[in-house]
Design a protein around this motif. Structure first.
Motif, PDB file in Angstrom:
ATOM      1  N   ARG A 205       0.958  -1.091   0.127  1.00 33.73           N
ATOM      2  CA  ARG A 205       0.112   0.020  -0.108  1.00 33.73           C
ATOM      3  C   ARG A 205       0.898   1.234   0.083  1.00 33.73           C
ATOM      4  O   ARG A 205       2.166   1.152   0.286  1.00 33.73           O
ATOM      5  N   HIS A 206       0.498   2.373  -0.485  1.00 29.71           N
ATOM      6  CA  HIS A 206       1.081   3.491  -0.365  1.00 29.71           C
ATOM      7  C   HIS A 206       0.516   4.686   0.422  1.00 29.71           C
ATOM      8  O   HIS A 206      -0.639   4.667   0.463  1.00 29.71           O
ATOM      9  N   LEU A 207       1.426   5.291   1.293  1.00 27.67           N
ATOM     10  CA  LEU A 207       0.831   6.318   2.186  1.00 27.67           C
ATOM     11  C   LEU A 207       1.940   7.602   2.080  1.00 27.67           C
ATOM     12  O   LEU A 207       3.022   7.673   1.667  1.00 27.67           O
ATOM     13  N   ASN A 208       1.237   8.649   2.077  1.00 33.69           N
ATOM     14  CA  ASN A 208       1.964   9.962   2.233  1.00 33.69           C
ATOM     15  C   ASN A 208       1.925  10.395   3.660  1.00 33.69           C
ATOM     16  O   ASN A 208       0.924  10.639   4.386  1.00 33.69           O
ATOM     17  N   VAL A 209       3.088  10.494   4.114  1.00 33.75           N
ATOM     18  CA  VAL A 209       3.306  11.101   5.277  1.00 33.75           C
ATOM     19  C   VAL A 209       3.998  12.539   5.456  1.00 33.75           C
ATOM     20  O   VAL A 209       4.819  12.800   4.653  1.00 33.75           O
ATOM     21  N   VAL A 210       3.395  13.451   6.274  1.00 27.93           N
ATOM     22  CA  VAL A 210       3.770  14.673   6.171  1.00 27.93           C
ATOM     23  C   VAL A 210       4.725  14.829   7.575  1.00 27.93           C
ATOM     24  O   VAL A 210       3.779  14.404   8.841  1.00 27.93           O
ATOM     25  N   PHE A 211       5.615  15.664   7.736  1.00 30.19           N
ATOM     26  CA  PHE A 211       6.341  15.716   8.870  1.00 30.19           C
ATOM     27  C   PHE A 211       5.863  17.165   9.195  1.00 30.19           C
ATOM     28  O   PHE A 211       6.103  18.241   8.416  1.00 30.19           O
TER      29      PHE A 211
ATOM     30  N   VAL B 206       3.521  13.052  10.792  1.00 28.31           N
ATOM     31  CA  VAL B 206       4.198  12.562  11.977  1.00 28.31           C
ATOM     32  C   VAL B 206       4.438  14.153  12.561  1.00 28.31           C
ATOM     33  O   VAL B 206       4.942  14.957  12.112  1.00 28.31           O
ATOM     34  N   LEU B 207       3.945  14.265  13.816  1.00 29.33           N
ATOM     35  CA  LEU B 207       4.251  15.726  14.395  1.00 29.33           C
ATOM     36  C   LEU B 207       5.358  15.595  15.020  1.00 29.33           C
ATOM     37  O   LEU B 207       5.660  14.669  16.336  1.00 29.33           O
ATOM     38  N   VAL B 208       6.519  16.220  14.853  1.00 29.39           N
ATOM     39  CA  VAL B 208       7.843  16.353  15.418  1.00 29.39           C
ATOM     40  C   VAL B 208       7.849  17.474  16.600  1.00 29.39           C
ATOM     41  O   VAL B 208       7.651  18.498  16.292  1.00 29.39           O
TER      42      VAL B 208
ATOM     43  N   LEU C 220      -7.039  19.317   7.069  1.00 33.09           N
ATOM     44  CA  LEU C 220      -6.624  18.875   5.985  1.00 33.09           C
ATOM     45  C   LEU C 220      -6.711  17.439   5.612  1.00 33.09           C
ATOM     46  O   LEU C 220      -6.301  16.963   4.780  1.00 33.09           O
ATOM     47  N   GLY C 221      -7.469  16.689   6.634  1.00 29.54           N
ATOM     48  CA  GLY C 221      -7.910  15.347   6.453  1.00 29.54           C
ATOM     49  C   GLY C 221      -6.699  14.383   6.818  1.00 29.54           C
ATOM     50  O   GLY C 221      -6.448  13.447   6.299  1.00 29.54           O
ATOM     51  N   VAL C 222      -5.544  15.071   7.576  1.00 34.42           N
ATOM     52  CA  VAL C 222      -4.509  13.813   8.208  1.00 34.42           C
ATOM     53  C   VAL C 222      -5.105  13.273   9.390  1.00 34.42           C
ATOM     54  O   VAL C 222      -5.506  13.595  10.412  1.00 34.42           O
TER      55      VAL C 222
ATOM     56  N   VAL D  76       5.899  12.275  17.548  1.00 28.80           N
ATOM     57  CA  VAL D  76       7.282  11.830  17.785  1.00 28.80           C
ATOM     58  C   VAL D  76       8.012  12.795  18.626  1.00 28.80           C
ATOM     59  O   VAL D  76       8.192  14.161  18.270  1.00 28.80           O
ATOM     60  N   ILE D  77       8.496  12.420  19.912  1.00 27.83           N
ATOM     61  CA  ILE D  77       9.227  13.324  20.772  1.00 27.83           C
ATOM     62  C   ILE D  77      10.661  13.154  20.435  1.00 27.83           C
ATOM     63  O   ILE D  77      11.354  12.168  20.856  1.00 27.83           O
ATOM     64  N   ASN D  78      10.984  14.144  19.868  1.00 26.45           N
ATOM     65  CA  ASN D  78      12.433  14.206  19.255  1.00 26.45           C
ATOM     66  C   ASN D  78      13.466  14.499  20.185  1.00 26.45           C
ATOM     67  O   ASN D  78      13.262  15.464  21.152  1.00 26.45           O
ATOM     68  N   LYS D  79      14.833  14.664  19.871  1.00 31.10           N
ATOM     69  CA  LYS D  79      15.884  15.083  20.641  1.00 31.10           C
ATOM     70  C   LYS D  79      16.053  14.487  22.144  1.00 31.10           C
ATOM     71  O   LYS D  79      16.367  15.225  23.184  1.00 31.10           O
ATOM     72  N   MET D  80      15.548  13.082  22.373  1.00 33.33           N
ATOM     73  CA  MET D  80      15.584  12.912  23.662  1.00 33.33           C
ATOM     74  C   MET D  80      17.016  12.552  24.026  1.00 33.33           C
ATOM     75  O   MET D  80      17.413  12.105  25.291  1.00 33.33           O
ATOM     76  N   ASP D  81      17.874  12.451  23.134  1.00 30.93           N
ATOM     77  CA  ASP D  81      19.345  12.223  23.500  1.00 30.93           C
ATOM     78  C   ASP D  81      20.144  13.568  24.124  1.00 30.93           C
ATOM     79  O   ASP D  81      21.078  13.534  24.264  1.00 30.93           O
ATOM     80  N   GLU D  82      19.315  14.636  23.786  1.00 28.26           N
ATOM     81  CA  GLU D  82      19.941  15.920  24.336  1.00 28.26           C
ATOM     82  C   GLU D  82      20.215  15.798  25.908  1.00 28.26           C
ATOM     83  O   GLU D  82      19.693  15.435  26.478  1.00 28.26           O
ATOM     84  N   PRO D  83      21.501  16.698  26.176  1.00 28.26           N
ATOM     85  CA  PRO D  83      21.940  16.654  27.598  1.00 28.26           C
ATOM     86  C   PRO D  83      20.974  16.948  28.405  1.00 28.26           C
ATOM     87  O   PRO D  83      20.956  16.690  29.581  1.00 28.26           O
ATOM     88  N   THR D  84      20.090  18.042  28.026  1.00 25.17           N
ATOM     89  CA  THR D  84      19.212  18.503  29.071  1.00 25.17           C
ATOM     90  C   THR D  84      17.969  17.614  29.198  1.00 25.17           C
ATOM     91  O   THR D  84      17.241  17.638  30.285  1.00 25.17           O
TER      92      THR D  84
END
Length: 538
Positions: free
Chosen positions: A98-104, A205-207, A235-237, A243-251
């Motif tokens: 199947r084909h999906l469009n993912v928007v970041f 994908v909400l970053v 818009l129909g997403v 996605v909770i990003n930058k988890m490797d960050e020093p803080t």
């Protein structure tokens, strides 16, 4: 050609060419014979031909030449059909995924492009050498941590600033799914570009950046995280991976407290935006720069508390609403260019487009013929719903097409109107504006961007009372004169030029829109009524 004959000859050691040819010809004869007449002399003939060839190759030579030439033409035909068949088969194989469009989407600097780049790298779309080149380039700009983003942000302006401007496109595959990544810009000056990206997407994908302070700025009143989520919903997403990003960050250092705090703040907000958090939203921690928890699950040594899936697994398992491949063709045009003919780009929202189809370009009612379809980079014979395609058309000039036009079926064309009724939810008006008849804004609906005016407010819908109201006792209410922030209102919207839209209930993708003023999203809505077929106005 001689070699082909060998290839087809029986596997006894290579005989002299003439032998092979006769042999071949005999075989070709032998196969159809029984089918045609049910007669049995075929094997005998083969034997005769064989022995003739073996006994006296000289006299047979002249006949063989004739046979060779006819054979060659036969073989050519056979090869061509074989190739076509192979191509057809290949297309079938492709279609099983199947084909999906993912928007970041997400606030500026949350790491959308880096995460996108990392996905491409992990799924083998980018080789190490390219990455090394980007790493060096990023070092030269003294921006070491940006090198992954360069995979998605290809133009120079984006690289210097480290901001995405256009919607980047790329493709990758997981086990069961082919994805097109749309990397939307997070910066608020480029929200219209983000809208065009999200309107083509099936899942978002909400970053979100976990770094201290970055999540907060993205989430507070003026941040892009909120606006993007609201836009994505309208818009129909339908599905969102947060996605909770930058988890490797020093803080942050993969802290569970920080992760829970962000999730705790996002859930109520996602609910208020209309997402069903249990069914349609999934949270997970990643590091876009290091690629942690993206392709493979998190190592317990890095993060002991997370035992959920990784990003690829989540994306692979997401279920999206099916679209109708047999429905009427609808393909909003996003872009066009000349290339030995007129080529239009867009996403098929409904129906199937095949080579040789006759279609209409609305609202101009231009009759066109499909002379080629390409998907990603490969040519295909047909393409179904939710595919991003380039379609080559004959019968229309490139300058006669504008973004926002819709390629549609002749039998059931899309409506072209200058006014429609819509149900709007007002998000936040500019400081001193009131929403009344005469309010002007910019309308974004699929790939259309048009100035519009609200000509009348028809009724305000009270969301709280809506559930209790009895449909039979409908009192004619006075029409509201104005509405405030947060209101839901049915109103009539007018535009200057013909636009192609559909009722939300018929084609959700062509019936939902946003209104923006001075670079802010003011309202989101859906088309509830359009003028009768063939009339641009009510």
């Amino acid at each position: 050609m001689e070699h082909d004959a060998h290839a087809e000859a029986p596997p006894h050691a290579f005989p002299p060419p003439e032998d092979a040819t006769v042999d071949d010809w005999a075989r070709e004869d032998a196969e159809p014979m029984p089918v045609d007449s049910g007669a049995a002399p075929a094997p005998a003939e083969v034997a005769a031909a064989d022995s003739a060839a073996d006994a006296s190759p000289e006299p047979a030579a002249e006949g063989v030449k004739e046979i060779q030439s006819s054979l060659q033409s036969l073989e050519l035909k056979a090869n061509v059909t074989a190739q076509e068949d192979a191509q057809e088969v290949e297309n079938e194989v492709e279609e099983t995924k199947r084909h999906l469009n993912v928007v970041f989407i997400g606030h500026v600097d949350a790491g959308k492009s880096t995460a996108g780049g990392q996905i491409l790298f992990l799924s083998g779309q980018v080789d190490d050498r390219t990455i090394q080149k980007y790493e060096k380039e990023a070092k030269d700009k003294s921006r070491e941590s940006w090198y992954m983003a360069y995979i998605m942000d290809t133009n120079e302006e984006e690289r210097v600033k480290g901001k995405t401007v256009e919607v980047g496109r790329a493709h990758f595959e997981t086990e069961h799914t082919r994805f097109t990544i749309l990397d939307a810009p997070g910066h608020k000056s480029y929200v219209p570009n983000m809208i065009s990206g999200a309107s083509q997407a099936d899942i978002g994908v909400l970053v979100i950046s976990a770094r201290k302070g970055e999540f907060e700025t993205g989430y507070e009143k003026g941040g892009q995280t909120r606006e993007h989520v609201l836009l994505a919903k309208t818009l129909g997403v339908s599905k969102l991976v947060v996605v909770i990003n930058k988890m490797d960050e020093p803080t942050v250092k993969w802290s569970k407290e920080r992760y829970d705090e962000i999730e705790g703040k996002m859930v109520p907000f996602l609910k208020s935006s209309g997402y069903n958090v249990k069914k349609d939203v999934q949270f997970l921690p990643i590091s876009g720069l290091l690629g942690t928890n993206m392709k493979t699950r998190l190592d317990k040594s890095i993060c002991s508390w997370w035992d959920g899936p990784c990003l690829f697994e989540v994306l692979d398992r997401i279920e999206v609403p099916l679209r109708d491949p047999k429905g009427p063709v609808r393909m909003p045009i996003i872009d066009k260019y000349k290339d030995m003919g007129t080529v239009v780009m867009g996403k098929i929202e409904s129906g199937t487009i095949r080579e040789g189809d006759s279609l209409l370009v609305m609202p101009n009612k231009s009759h066109v013929k499909v002379i080629g379809i390409s998907l990603d980079e490969s040519k295909v014979r047909r393409a179904g719903p939710a595919e991003n395609v380039r379609v080559k058309l004959s019968g229309i000039e490139e300058e006669d097409i504008m973004a926002g036009f819709v390629l549609s079926s002749v039998a059931n064309p899309v409506g072209a109107v200058t006014e429609f009724n819509a149900q709007l939810q007002i998000l936040e008006l500019l400081d001193n504006a009131i929403f009344t008849a005469g309010y002007k804004a910019v309308l974004h609906i699929h790939s259309v961007v048009e100035e519009c005016e609200i000509v009348e407010l028809i009724e305000e819908i009270d969301m709280k009372k809506k559930k209790e109201a009895d449909p039979k006792k409908k009192k004619p209410k006075r029409k509201p004169l104005f509405v405030k922030n947060g209101a839901v209102v049915v109103c009539r919207v007018q535009v200057n030029n013909l636009i192609c839209i559909e009722k939300f209930s018929d084609f959700p993708q062509l019936g939902r829109f946003t209104l923006r003023t001075e670079g802010k999203t003011v309202a989101v809505g859906k088309v509830v009524e359009v003028p009768p077929v063939g009339n641009p106005t009510f």
